[in-house]
Design a protein around this motif. Structure first.
Motif, PDB file in Angstrom:
ATOM      1  N   VAL A 376      35.142  40.576  35.505  1.00 48.10           N
ATOM      2  CA  VAL A 376      36.323  41.167  36.143  1.00 48.10           C
ATOM      3  C   VAL A 376      37.607  40.766  35.419  1.00 48.10           C
ATOM      4  CG1 VAL A 376      37.712  41.230  38.242  1.00 48.10           C
ATOM      5  CG2 VAL A 376      35.225  41.320  38.400  1.00 48.10           C
ATOM      6  N   ASN A 377      37.720  39.486  35.094  1.00 48.98           N
ATOM      7  CA  ASN A 377      38.914  39.005  34.401  1.00 48.98           C
ATOM      8  C   ASN A 377      39.083  39.644  33.029  1.00 48.98           C
ATOM      9  OD1 ASN A 377      39.590  37.383  36.558  1.00 48.98           O
ATOM     10  ND2 ASN A 377      38.668  35.530  35.702  1.00 48.98           N
ATOM     11  N   TRP A 378      37.969  39.772  32.318  1.00 51.90           N
ATOM     12  CA  TRP A 378      38.069  40.305  30.963  1.00 51.90           C
ATOM     13  C   TRP A 378      38.206  41.818  30.938  1.00 51.90           C
ATOM     14  CZ3 TRP A 378      39.640  37.643  27.065  1.00 51.90           C
ATOM     15  CH2 TRP A 378      39.522  36.241  27.130  1.00 51.90           C
ATOM     16  N   LEU A 379      37.786  42.503  32.003  1.00 50.05           N
ATOM     17  CA  LEU A 379      38.054  43.932  32.114  1.00 50.05           C
ATOM     18  C   LEU A 379      39.559  44.187  32.242  1.00 50.05           C
ATOM     19  CD1 LEU A 379      35.198  45.251  34.456  1.00 50.05           C
ATOM     20  CD2 LEU A 379      35.568  45.863  32.062  1.00 50.05           C
ATOM     21  N   LYS A 380      40.248  43.283  32.910  1.00 50.01           N
ATOM     22  CA  LYS A 380      41.705  43.403  33.022  1.00 50.01           C
ATOM     23  C   LYS A 380      42.354  43.228  31.650  1.00 50.01           C
ATOM     24  CE  LYS A 380      41.802  41.607  37.758  1.00 50.01           C
ATOM     25  NZ  LYS A 380      42.220  40.455  38.613  1.00 50.01           N
ATOM     26  N   VAL A 381      41.850  42.264  30.885  1.00 48.99           N
ATOM     27  CA  VAL A 381      42.371  42.051  29.538  1.00 48.99           C
ATOM     28  C   VAL A 381      42.109  43.288  28.678  1.00 48.99           C
ATOM     29  CG1 VAL A 381      42.176  40.660  27.447  1.00 48.99           C
ATOM     30  CG2 VAL A 381      42.066  39.553  29.692  1.00 48.99           C
TER      31      VAL A 381
END
Length: 586
Positions: A376-381
């Motif tokens: 989830v965090n890296w999808l935002k990035v």
């Protein structure tokens, strides 16, 4: 039907047919005449005449890349088979099955001063999976020696061979070696070499075979699943909160959609895909360099995986290599039926299965998805990077970067893209390609030699329209690839001409000096126009975005000839635009 009179030639040709080796690439010569006669007079085989042996070998590699079956190369003796070597090494590291059939002189005529003779035995060393020297047929007692033989030596050899077992044993040996070599090429998916001595006369033919090879069992490739190993991996998998899957070169449709979806549904899993992986999912992470390059120490630590699971062969991205070598996972598993490269210096498991078989066995046994905010965090990035990528394109001048953006959007639907090495594949990696495009690149040795020939071979073998994008040095280096009578009319070549090896301007070094221009960037003023005139290509030239846009509107339309588009870009701007890109997407 006509056959070579020589039993050894009949044996090789017949066993190729038995093993369903259909595609035969022949480079003209005399010593290989018995094989040429045998293959070209049998309608079972599709034969191609390619004069330049280096181009012939890469052309064969392109066909084998597509059909995933052995393709045969036939050449004369001497330096001819040395010109196959670049493609042989590429096939070795890319797991592509090639069958080299090199004609040779008899042993007693080697190293006595005759022309076109070298030491052909084991000439490819460790870059082939199997190498064999077949035995020379015995001559009939009634047959007189030819003028260029050494009668005394021939007499001694014949008497010795007859004493040891005669022609029957020679025939049995040759049949067994040919069978074993082709079997290895198919089952282990790589290049093999069969060296074949022929005595003169070479051109005599007969109407019936004089040999009757014994039947061989044609083995099938099998995969052995180690259930104990799978269960031990599951325990580690369940306990890990950060799992990274990195996929290199992979054949299209290698993994079923349901397993890709299963991976995408796990929030503890990041799937990084290279352009050459031919894998697509909205939750996967293509454009690796775009993700990795801007990261700082804290971000690298948060990206560091507990488990690294890798599929496919060679990785293009140097940035992901550097990251994983410094921020090593606790476990690195590589899934591949044949090879496992310790690219990141932390490999501890080689699972000898195809990726699909492994996932089909492994994922149904995953009992739960570990709670994690990793994906989830890296999808935002990823979302931020993509927006910055689009914003950057609006700010930059005409350059290689803007050209690749236009080109990759223009590739026809349901078609194949072949990409040259060096800067071409690295630019391609920065963009998101459509799912309907399949991508190939010679990443085994990552050389610029033979990329055009490979692309032409692949275009001949597959039914899709094929576009080849290449840098200028790579294209001119392999310009003999166009000396080929089999190029489909739908084949398209796009050459990015920045008048030198532009990638060297990106690397550390003193640019804009005479030494750099001459020995690194290799400045030139060549153009493909005259080559197109000579080889029958329609030629197009562009020098800016406006002219490129106009040409691309009709470039892929059906035509009576294959087409080549040469795009000239400013060499002194390209490197600045690319280097600034990685700063901008931060």
């Amino acid at each position: 039907m006509k056959y070579s009179k020589i039993p050894l030639s009949q044996t090789v040709v017949t066993l190729c047919k038995t093993h369903n080796v259909k595609h035969i690439i022949i480079s003209p010569g005399s010593r290989n005449a018995p094989l040429t006669i045998g293959f070209t007079h049998d309608e079972f085989f599709s034969c191609y005449s390619i004069v330049d042996e280096r181009c012939a070998a890469f052309f064969a590699l392109g066909i084998a890349q597509q059909i995933q079956e052995p393709v045969a190369l036939v050449c004369t003796s001497g330096s001819a088979l040395l010109n196959y070597y670049p493609a042989i090494s590429e096939a070795y590291y890319s797991n592509i099955p090639l069958l080299v059939l090199s004609a040779d002189r008899p042993k007693h005529l080697i190293d006595i001063g005759d022309g076109q003779t070298i030491k052909q035995k084991n000439v490819y060393g460790e870059h082939v999976l199997y190498s064999t020297n077949l035995k020379l047929d015995l001559k009939d007692k009634e047959q007189k020696s030819s003028d260029d033989e050494l009668p005394i030596m021939r007499s001694i050899e014949n008497k010795l061979e007859r004493f040891l077992g005669l022609q029957k044993d020679i025939q049995t040996y040759n049949e067994s070696e040919v069978h074993d070599a082709i079997t290895v090429a198919r089952l282990k998916s790589g290049p093999v070499h069969i060296n074949i001595p022929f005595d003169e006369p070479l051109y005599e033919t007969v109407d019936e075979l004089s040999i009757n090879p014994k039947p061989f069992n044609i083995a099938d490739r099998t995969e052995k699943i180690d259930e104990f190993e799978i269960k031990s991996l599951l325990d580690v998998w369940h306990s890990a909160k950060r799992k990274m899957i990195l996929v290199g070169v992979l054949q299209p449709n290698s993994i079923e959609e349901q397993w890709l979806q299963e991976l995408a549904d796990d929030d503890s899993v990041l799937v990084f895909t290279e352009t050459t992986s031919n894998l697509h999912h909205p939750d996967f992470f293509p454009g690796i360099d775009k993700m990795i390059a801007p990261l700082d120490e804290e971000a690298f630590q948060s990206l560091q995986p507990d488990i690294l699971l890798t599929f496919g062969s060679m990785i293009v991205s140097k940035k992901i290599k550097a990251f994983l070598r410094q921020y090593k996972p606790e476990d690195h598993w590589h899934v591949d039926l044949f090879n496992a490269n310790d690219t990141f210096f932390c490999l501890d498991k080689h699972i000898k299965l195809t990726p699909n078989t492994f996932l089909k066995t492994f994922l149904p046994q995953v009992t739960h998805h570990t709670k994690s905010d990793y994906k989830v965090n890296w999808l935002k990035v990823r979302q931020k990077r993509r927006k910055l990528h689009d914003d950057y394109l609006k700010t930059i001048p005409y350059s290689d970067f803007t050209v690749f953006n236009m080109l990759l959007k223009s590739i026809p639907k349901q078609s194949q893209l072949q990409v040259g090495n060096s800067s071409a594949i690295r630019y391609t990696q920065l963009f998101q390609l459509r799912k309907d495009i399949t991508v190939f690149c010679n990443r085994g040795t990552s050389g610029i030699d033979g990329c055009t020939s490979t692309a032409i071979g692949s275009a001949v073998a597959n039914k899709q329209r094929t576009t080849f994008i290449s840098g200028d040095l790579s294209f001119f280096y392999d310009s003999n690839a166009l000396w080929n009578n089999y190029i489909p009319k739908t084949f398209r070549i796009i050459v990015i001409n920045n008048e030198g090896g532009g990638i060297f301007r990106i690397l550390p070094g003193h640019k804009n000096t005479e030494n750099f221009d001459t020995y690194f960037e290799t400045k030139h003023h060549l153009t493909a126009k005259q080559l197109c005139e000579m080889y029958g290509f329609d030629y197009y030239k562009t020098t800016d975005e406006s002219s490129l846009s106009v040409v691309l509107d009709t470039f892929y339309n059906l035509s009576k000839k294959p087409k080549l588009l040469e795009i000239f870009t400013p060499s002194t701007v390209n490197d600045e635009v690319l280097l600034e890109y990685f700063k901008f997407v931060k």
